[in-house]
Design an enzyme around this catalytic site. Structure first.
Site, mmCIF file in Angstrom:
data_model
loop_
_atom_site.group_PDB
_atom_site.id
_atom_site.type_symbol
_atom_site.label_atom_id
_atom_site.label_comp_id
_atom_site.label_asym_id
_atom_site.label_seq_id
_atom_site.Cartn_x
_atom_site.Cartn_y
_atom_site.Cartn_z
ATOM 1 N N MET A 1 5.137 -25.631 38.648
ATOM 2 C CA MET A 1 5.337 -25.025 39.956
ATOM 3 C C MET A 1 4.565 -23.711 40.083
ATOM 4 O O MET A 1 4.620 -22.855 39.196
ATOM 5 C CB MET A 1 6.833 -24.760 40.164
ATOM 6 C CG MET A 1 7.199 -24.042 41.444
ATOM 7 S SD MET A 1 8.990 -23.757 41.556
ATOM 8 C CE MET A 1 9.238 -22.558 40.240
ATOM 9 N N SER B 1 6.193 -27.428 32.393
ATOM 10 C CA SER B 1 7.352 -27.201 33.238
ATOM 11 C C SER B 1 7.672 -28.456 34.046
ATOM 12 O O SER B 1 7.822 -29.534 33.474
ATOM 13 C CB SER B 1 7.127 -25.976 34.124
ATOM 14 O OG SER B 1 8.336 -25.508 34.672
ATOM 15 N N GLN B 2 7.728 -28.376 35.393
ATOM 16 C CA GLN B 2 8.106 -29.558 36.161
ATOM 17 C C GLN B 2 7.096 -30.700 36.001
ATOM 18 O O GLN B 2 7.435 -31.870 36.194
ATOM 19 C CB GLN B 2 8.290 -29.226 37.636
ATOM 20 C CG GLN B 2 7.026 -28.889 38.401
ATOM 21 C CD GLN B 2 7.300 -28.547 39.868
ATOM 22 O OE1 GLN B 2 8.424 -28.196 40.246
ATOM 23 N NE2 GLN B 2 6.281 -28.645 40.704
ATOM 24 N N ASP C 1 13.767 -18.538 27.187
ATOM 25 C CA ASP C 1 13.385 -18.911 28.544
ATOM 26 C C ASP C 1 14.331 -18.292 29.567
ATOM 27 O O ASP C 1 15.544 -18.504 29.507
ATOM 28 C CB ASP C 1 13.405 -20.440 28.680
ATOM 29 C CG ASP C 1 12.545 -20.938 29.821
ATOM 30 O OD1 ASP C 1 12.540 -20.280 30.877
ATOM 31 O OD2 ASP C 1 11.894 -21.980 29.660
ATOM 32 N N HIS D 1 9.277 -18.707 29.187
ATOM 33 C CA HIS D 1 8.791 -19.978 29.702
ATOM 34 C C HIS D 1 7.273 -20.115 29.571
ATOM 35 O O HIS D 1 6.516 -19.261 30.043
ATOM 36 C CB HIS D 1 9.201 -20.106 31.168
ATOM 37 C CG HIS D 1 9.092 -21.480 31.722
ATOM 38 N ND1 HIS D 1 9.735 -22.566 31.175
ATOM 39 C CD2 HIS D 1 8.391 -21.970 32.786
ATOM 40 C CE1 HIS D 1 9.461 -23.657 31.878
ATOM 41 N NE2 HIS D 1 8.643 -23.315 32.849
#
Length: 298
Positions: free
Chosen positions: A29, A103-104, A223, A279
């Site tokens: 994202m 991530s996503q 994170d 992250h």
């Protein structure tokens, strides 16, 4: 003459060793495929560490601006279908590839495997860096378990996340997972509940996922973006509350065989790695030792 001999030798070595296995990247994202502050340098890093490798950094749309925008406002279902077509039509991937999701992009690539793994070239190793495999229930950098204001904002998102218009409009709503209302999540989640086989079991999803040689999940120990962090290892909150965590092996997804992950674990196909840092923060040395050498060079 020496020049031509060297070229011939390089060709012989390539024939003997085989070309490196291509790599597909899917950003997270707010990022993009190719910008110098996004995956551009990472693509260059892989090409340096694995000479001759073909790296496809996925661009969702016709421009960098569209790619970034679609990370927020294009249904993951449409994005996954778009990527399936892209992978099928790329001749450089015809003999197979490895994939890395950021991530996503991690859960999105898993959806690609499950939904069209029987149509695309063979995917050997799926590596997810901070992927949210059981979704999220918290706000980035908010510390939702510690601050009442964060809890309030989370409740507001709960109120709207499962409206159809929100599921069709905001990407992050499609993997918002409310452990206080599991039934609503399963019925209204337009993406995550489907790829996790939580309403019904799609056996194609299981077969395709189990074809992987390895499914590598990387969790970031400090994170502050992803809540709960356990989702990066396919864990989540125990249903009915939002404090106690259960790991993958304690979940219905695992125990009821919804994705065949028990079988994959028995076959040593599931790999759980962790690294210090926030992250998507990791060192090149860590990545070379833990990812490149065992999974991208084989």
């Amino acid at each position: 003459m020496v020049k031509y001999i060297l070229i011939l030798l390089v060709g012989v070595i390539k024939l003997a060793l085989g070309d490196p296995i291509p790599i597909v990247l899917w950003h997270g994202m707010g990022d993009a495929c190719c910008l110098p502050f996004s995956l551009g340098p990472f693509k260059t890093f892989l090409e340096k560490e694995i000479p001759g490798v073909y790296v496809l950094s996925l661009k969702i749309g016709n421009s960098i601006a569209e790619d970034i925008e679609h990370g927020y406002f294009m249904s993951p279902n449409k994005q996954v279908a778009y990527v399936c077509r892209t992978l099928t039509s790329d001749p450089n991937l015809k003999n197979g590839f490895n994939a890395i999701g950021f991530s996503q992009g991690g859960q999105f690539l898993r959806a690609v495997v499950q939904r069209c793994g029987h149509k695309i070239p063979p995917l050997k190793n799926l590596i997810t860096l901070g992927g949210q495999h059981q979704g999220v229930y918290g706000l980035p950098n908010c510390g939702a378990l510690k601050h009442k204001s964060c809890d309030y904002l989370r409740y507001l998102l709960n109120y709207a996340a499962y409206y159809d218009w929100m599921q069709n409009w905001l990407v992050q709503a499609t993997y918002w997972h409310d452990p206080l209302n599991e039934d609503l999540y399963k019925k209204k989640s337009a993406f995550l509940a489907d790829i996790n086989n939580e309403l019904s079991v799609n056996k194609t999803y299981i077969r395709n996922l189990n074809k992987l040689e390895h499914f590598v999940m990387v969790k970031f120990d400090n994170d502050t973006i992803v809540q709960p962090g356990a989702t990066e290892w396919f864990g989540f909150y125990v249903p009915g509350q939002a404090k106690k965590i259960q790991n993958l092996e304690q979940s219905d997804i695992f125990l009821k065989g919804r994705l065949g992950l028990r079988k994959m674990k028995m076959q040593s196909k599931l790999v759980f790695l962790s690294t210090p840092g926030n992250h998507l923060q990791f060192s090149e040395e860590w990545f070379i030792t833990n990812i490149v050498k065992p999974y991208l060079l084989t």
